[in-house]
Design a protein around this motif. Sequence first.
Motif, PDB file in Angstrom:
ATOM      1  N   GLU A  57      13.333  43.492  21.365  1.00  0.00           N
ATOM      2  CA  GLU A  57      12.725  42.646  20.348  1.00  0.00           C
ATOM      3  C   GLU A  57      12.515  41.239  20.907  1.00  0.00           C
ATOM      4  O   GLU A  57      12.988  40.911  21.996  1.00  0.00           O
ATOM      5  N   THR A  58      11.821  40.416  20.131  1.00  0.00           N
ATOM      6  CA  THR A  58      11.521  39.053  20.559  1.00  0.00           C
ATOM      7  C   THR A  58      12.247  38.047  19.677  1.00  0.00           C
ATOM      8  O   THR A  58      12.202  38.141  18.451  1.00  0.00           O
ATOM      9  N   ILE A 142      23.294  39.885  20.603  1.00  0.00           N
ATOM     10  CA  ILE A 142      22.338  40.864  21.148  1.00  0.00           C
ATOM     11  C   ILE A 142      23.014  42.229  21.212  1.00  0.00           C
ATOM     12  O   ILE A 142      24.152  42.349  21.679  1.00  0.00           O
ATOM     13  N   ILE A 143      22.316  43.241  20.731  1.00  0.00           N
ATOM     14  CA  ILE A 143      22.829  44.610  20.769  1.00  0.00           C
ATOM     15  C   ILE A 143      21.910  45.432  21.655  1.00  0.00           C
ATOM     16  O   ILE A 143      20.697  45.471  21.439  1.00  0.00           O
ATOM     17  N   ASN A 144      22.486  46.056  22.659  1.00  0.00           N
ATOM     18  CA  ASN A 144      21.726  46.945  23.535  1.00  0.00           C
ATOM     19  C   ASN A 144      22.411  48.302  23.544  1.00  0.00           C
ATOM     20  O   ASN A 144      23.411  48.504  24.240  1.00  0.00           O
ATOM     21  N   PRO A 145      21.903  49.274  22.768  1.00  0.00           N
ATOM     22  CA  PRO A 145      22.551  50.585  22.691  1.00  0.00           C
ATOM     23  C   PRO A 145      22.429  51.399  23.970  1.00  0.00           C
ATOM     24  O   PRO A 145      23.097  52.422  24.113  1.00  0.00           O
ATOM     25  N   PHE A 146      21.591  50.939  24.906  1.00  0.00           N
ATOM     26  CA  PHE A 146      21.373  51.706  26.133  1.00  0.00           C
ATOM     27  C   PHE A 146      22.336  51.317  27.247  1.00  0.00           C
ATOM     28  O   PHE A 146      22.441  52.014  28.250  1.00  0.00           O
ATOM     29  N   LYS A 346      17.160  54.556  15.198  1.00  0.00           N
ATOM     30  CA  LYS A 346      15.840  54.442  14.579  1.00  0.00           C
ATOM     31  C   LYS A 346      15.134  53.167  15.024  1.00  0.00           C
ATOM     32  O   LYS A 346      13.943  53.183  15.369  1.00  0.00           O
ATOM     33  N   GLN A 347      15.872  52.052  15.004  1.00  0.00           N
ATOM     34  CA  GLN A 347      15.257  50.778  15.381  1.00  0.00           C
ATOM     35  C   GLN A 347      14.875  50.754  16.852  1.00  0.00           C
ATOM     36  O   GLN A 347      13.843  50.196  17.233  1.00  0.00           O
ATOM     37  N   SER A 348      15.687  51.373  17.694  1.00  0.00           N
ATOM     38  CA  SER A 348      15.384  51.415  19.129  1.00  0.00           C
ATOM     39  C   SER A 348      14.124  52.230  19.394  1.00  0.00           C
ATOM     40  O   SER A 348      13.315  51.879  20.266  1.00  0.00           O
ATOM     41  N   ILE A 349      13.940  53.310  18.650  1.00  0.00           N
ATOM     42  CA  ILE A 349      12.725  54.108  18.801  1.00  0.00           C
ATOM     43  C   ILE A 349      11.503  53.285  18.393  1.00  0.00           C
ATOM     44  O   ILE A 349      10.473  53.291  19.078  1.00  0.00           O
ATOM     45  N   HIS A 350      11.627  52.558  17.284  1.00  0.00           N
ATOM     46  CA  HIS A 350      10.522  51.694  16.855  1.00  0.00           C
ATOM     47  C   HIS A 350      10.184  50.667  17.938  1.00  0.00           C
ATOM     48  O   HIS A 350       8.998  50.424  18.217  1.00  0.00           O
TER      49      HIS A 350
END
Length: 581
Positions: A57-58, A142-146, A346-350
């Motif tokens: 995201e920005t 900042i959240i980075n699920p990857f 869901k948000q990461s896919i978006h």
Amino acid sequence: MGRLIKRIQFVVGVALCLFCLDSTCQIDKESFEAFKAIIPQENIVLQVNTNTILAGETLFYKLYCVSSTGKLSAASKIAYVELIGANKKNLFKHKLQLNKGLANGDFFIPPNIETGHYKLISYTKWMNNNSANPFFQSDVYIINPFIPNDDSFENKELYADNLKEIKKTIPTVLQENTDIKLETNKKVYKVRENVEITMSSLLGESNYGNYSVSVRKLDSIGVTDHNSNNKVDNYNEIKYLPEIRGEVISGQVLSKSNNTIVADMIVALSIPGSHYIYKNVKTDQRGKFYFNIHENYNDSEVIIQVLDKNKGDYNILLDDSSFKYADQLKYAKIKVNENTKDWLLKQSIHNQIESAYHNAKRDSIVFRSPNTMFYGNPTVKYFLDDYTRFPSVKETFVEIIAEAAVRKSGDNFSFKVYNYEELRNNVFKDYNPLVLFDGILIQNNLDVLDYDSNKIESVSVVRGIYFNGPSIFNGIIDIKTKKSDFKLPKYREGFGFLNLDAIKENKIYYNPIYTSEVSKLKRIPDYRSQLLWEPNLFFNSSSSTINFYTSDVKGVFEITLEGYSNAGKYIISKMYFEVGN
């Protein structure tokens, strides 16, 4: 405002002469207190579209530089914004040009950033002197699920809420400040439907001012922001003057033999390129020099050199302009709740879909006007493609350039510009010309005489005596390459090199227009959570409207209007609407 700016510039100019100071060097306490009595203190308020953000995201921000009166500051022309992690590593450092105390920018959170607590800080050089409040800081999570980071997942908790519960707990309209009323033409919208916001001033002209407007989907996670105390240890050695005309680059010239200061030495600066910047100044009695950069430039290596035939006898020591308080920033560790897993997925896919269609949704860059040549129009300009090419610069001057020449001078060669008849007996007739190659000052002509002329685009010649700063030149020779890529050999004595990041460019942010006539957008997915970011809303009437379109994302969205009135009053208003079927 314009009169105040000119007054500050005049007063600072006089003060510099009185105190023999430059704009970023260390100064004595007595002189510093004199400046403080003249120039108001500054403070920065930084607005962001969210303080909890996912990789992909920005982060958008709007900056207000205000004086101690609460009104926008007229002093500093440059502000700095940095995002710093707990490991003291900078994710970014933006340099912004302040326009009447205002600036804005953005930063795309890349996929290699670890989950964690970060500090968004901002300051001006003048503001750095105030030990009680030397910079603005706010928390960004900042959240980075990857990229899992086990060390960060403890103590502070990112919490998950049910979206239906959020909708029940918020009122339809929330006005944190009732001075500006927000209204939408509907309460519930369909996907890709036009939204109209009406803003009304309840107190007339007193609310006119500059604001930002953000429209963003309410996240189902968040972090309760904790107060940050900006008070830090007092660094007595930090004494900066405001950058009142532009960015300041400063340093000192020292004798290599005994490390003593060298006064009255001419120093030149070059920022190379097709629209290069060239300046020269003279050191003061403490060997200090400063360059004021108000022109436009791209990211570049800056070359600073001593103008002297024995330049190898000197060292150039550049002043450190880095942020001094990073070690005193305090961070909290975070813990991601298990309940956020579905939302994160869901948000990461978006975000990934939006990234895949990035080229179809580009922002527009507001390009700055290129610099004009400091010497004006040349006497003559040769485009070498119009002539028979000769192998080297030396042969090109012999065969093509009529107004200038290369002459043998002992074991070296020198350039010469043929002067006008009336100047041939001038006292300056034996001065050398200024020779520039892509804006880089050439003192050793052997560096360029054998340069491949096939790489050269043009040669410009300025005839006559030319005064530039403290220097006098008998003409100018300005050589430009086709790719603006001329390089001098590195590690030369009497030289200083520094990498300079350009001022952040302004943008017009992408907003789709879904009308029946725009069929090309029908097959492009739209998963924007940030529906609108307008950083420069000039509110100057009793009522004003903004239009934008919803995306394919459903849920509750928050409208935030935030900023300063012309009278210096901070105003924030919020409202909510829903996107459904």
